[in-house]
Design a protein around this motif. Structure first.
Motif, PDB file in Angstrom:
ATOM      1  N   ARG A 135       7.336  -9.175  -5.749  1.00 21.65           N
ATOM      2  CA  ARG A 135       8.442  -9.403  -6.692  1.00 21.65           C
ATOM      3  C   ARG A 135       7.929  -9.339  -8.133  1.00 21.65           C
ATOM      4  NH1 ARG A 135      11.363 -14.713  -5.351  1.00 21.65           N
ATOM      5  NH2 ARG A 135      12.278 -13.440  -3.702  1.00 21.65           N
ATOM      6  N   TRP A 136       6.757  -9.935  -8.344  1.00 16.42           N
ATOM      7  CA  TRP A 136       6.165  -9.944  -9.683  1.00 16.42           C
ATOM      8  C   TRP A 136       5.458  -8.618  -9.970  1.00 16.42           C
ATOM      9  CZ3 TRP A 136       3.382 -15.231  -8.642  1.00 16.42           C
ATOM     10  CH2 TRP A 136       4.354 -16.225  -8.424  1.00 16.42           C
ATOM     11  N   ALA A 137       4.804  -8.061  -8.954  1.00 10.86           N
ATOM     12  CA  ALA A 137       4.020  -6.834  -9.146  1.00 10.86           C
ATOM     13  C   ALA A 137       4.900  -5.662  -9.561  1.00 10.86           C
ATOM     14  CB  ALA A 137       3.263  -6.492  -7.868  1.00 10.86           C
ATOM     15  N   LYS A 138       6.081  -5.559  -8.964  1.00  9.91           N
ATOM     16  CA  LYS A 138       6.930  -4.409  -9.313  1.00  9.91           C
ATOM     17  C   LYS A 138       7.390  -4.483 -10.768  1.00  9.91           C
ATOM     18  CE  LYS A 138      11.626  -5.669  -8.099  1.00  9.91           C
ATOM     19  NZ  LYS A 138      12.826  -5.324  -7.386  1.00  9.91           N
ATOM     20  N   ILE A 184      -1.908  -0.105  -3.058  1.00  7.62           N
ATOM     21  CA  ILE A 184      -0.977  -1.223  -3.226  1.00  7.62           C
ATOM     22  C   ILE A 184      -1.259  -2.184  -2.072  1.00  7.62           C
ATOM     23  CG2 ILE A 184       1.439  -1.937  -3.308  1.00  7.62           C
ATOM     24  CD1 ILE A 184       2.147   0.868  -4.329  1.00  7.62           C
ATOM     25  N   PHE A 185      -1.739  -3.389  -2.428  1.00  9.03           N
ATOM     26  CA  PHE A 185      -2.274  -4.321  -1.434  1.00  9.03           C
ATOM     27  C   PHE A 185      -1.595  -5.677  -1.622  1.00  9.03           C
ATOM     28  CE2 PHE A 185      -6.627  -6.374  -0.057  1.00  9.03           C
ATOM     29  CZ  PHE A 185      -6.072  -6.788   1.126  1.00  9.03           C
ATOM     30  N   PHE A 186      -0.447  -5.851  -0.975  1.00  9.76           N
ATOM     31  CA  PHE A 186       0.323  -7.096  -1.080  1.00  9.76           C
ATOM     32  C   PHE A 186       0.819  -7.522   0.298  1.00  9.76           C
ATOM     33  CE2 PHE A 186       0.662  -5.598  -5.444  1.00  9.76           C
ATOM     34  CZ  PHE A 186       0.480  -6.772  -6.156  1.00  9.76           C
ATOM     35  N   SER A 238       4.287 -13.354   2.356  1.00  9.88           N
ATOM     36  CA  SER A 238       4.549 -13.888   3.696  1.00  9.88           C
ATOM     37  C   SER A 238       4.352 -15.401   3.796  1.00  9.88           C
ATOM     38  CB  SER A 238       3.657 -13.188   4.724  1.00  9.88           C
ATOM     39  OG  SER A 238       2.286 -13.477   4.489  1.00  9.88           O
ATOM     40  N   ALA A 239       4.058 -16.058   2.679  1.00 10.09           N
ATOM     41  CA  ALA A 239       3.976 -17.522   2.702  1.00 10.09           C
ATOM     42  C   ALA A 239       5.316 -18.078   3.193  1.00 10.09           C
ATOM     43  CB  ALA A 239       3.658 -18.055   1.300  1.00 10.09           C
ATOM     44  N   HIS A 250       6.676 -17.061  -1.780  1.00  9.63           N
ATOM     45  CA  HIS A 250       7.400 -16.414  -0.695  1.00  9.63           C
ATOM     46  C   HIS A 250       8.371 -15.349  -1.208  1.00  9.63           C
ATOM     47  CE1 HIS A 250       9.779 -15.858   2.951  1.00  9.63           C
ATOM     48  NE2 HIS A 250      10.855 -16.014   2.196  1.00  9.63           N
ATOM     49  N   VAL A 251       8.381 -14.216  -0.524  1.00  8.48           N
ATOM     50  CA  VAL A 251       9.365 -13.152  -0.740  1.00  8.48           C
ATOM     51  C   VAL A 251       9.910 -12.793   0.641  1.00  8.48           C
ATOM     52  CG1 VAL A 251       9.694 -10.740  -1.466  1.00  8.48           C
ATOM     53  CG2 VAL A 251       8.220 -12.255  -2.814  1.00  8.48           C
TER      54      VAL A 251
END
Length: 199
Positions: free
Chosen positions: A16-19, A40-42, A47-48, A57-58
């Motif tokens: 959410r923040w990275a984009k 891209i490594f997320f 998944s928290a 969490h997203v």
């Protein structure tokens, strides 16, 4: 000696923040046309568990949409699908991570099965978008005791980073093999007149 490596690892971030910040990190003006590969490594933070870690969490569907959004953005600055590599989150070693959580007065805030769902979503996004994918979650668990790949149950250990590097290199080697050397191999430098070789 073929290219520079730029690392933009941001502790604790999610998709959410990275984009939102991706355009500040990569743009046409920052040499996107000469970019060989973007990883891209997320997913480990996305998944928290929502109830126990709502800040990071997203939801799964949004995670997948965010990955697609980042791929679309990269394509808009002329980084084509064949230069994009998605990396799934690694597996979670729950007992070790639970100790870390308890030491901070928290409950276990992630589950390996949940992380696996995010890993599967990442693989599916790569299929849908035509990018490469490195399924770290699956690859690391082929070794039944994958705990040595993790320093605390969540973050990669030295061995885990080496494992990731080796797996990633097989993807990158194909992309880099055709590139010219930017500087000569050291044995090819004329030591009596280095300017002739290096300038």
């Amino acid at each position: 000696r073929k290219c520079d490596v730029v690392n933009r690892g941001l502790s604790g971030y999610n998709t959410r923040w990275a984009k939102l910040i991706l355009p500040r990190l990569i743009s046409k003006s920052t040499g996107a046309e000469s970019t060989v590969a973007v990883t891209i490594f997320f997913g480990a933070n996305d998944s928290a568990l929502k109830d126990l870690n709502p800040k990071q969490h997203v939801p799964l569907e949004e995670y997948a949409a965010n990955l697609k959004s980042m791929i679309q953005y990269l394509k808009s600055v002329d980084i084509t699908e064949d230069r994009i590599i998605l990396i799934t989150p690694p597996p979670l070693q729950e007992s070790a991570w639970e100790k870390e959580c308890l030491a901070k007065g928290d409950k276990l805030n992630r589950r390996n099965a949940t992380t696996g769902e995010y890993a599967q979503a990442c693989v599916q996004v790569a299929r849908d978008c035509g990018t490469d994918v490195l399924d770290l979650w699956t690859l690391m668990q082929k070794n039944q005791d994958f705990s040595s790949y993790l320093s605390d149950g969540l973050h990669l250990s030295t061995k885990g980073n080496s494992f990731l590097a080796a797996q990633l290199w097989s993807c990158l080697d194909k992309k880099l093999s055709a590139l010219p050397w930017l500087l000569p191999y050291w044995r090819d430098v004329d030591h009596t007149n280095p300017e002739a070789s290096l300038l």
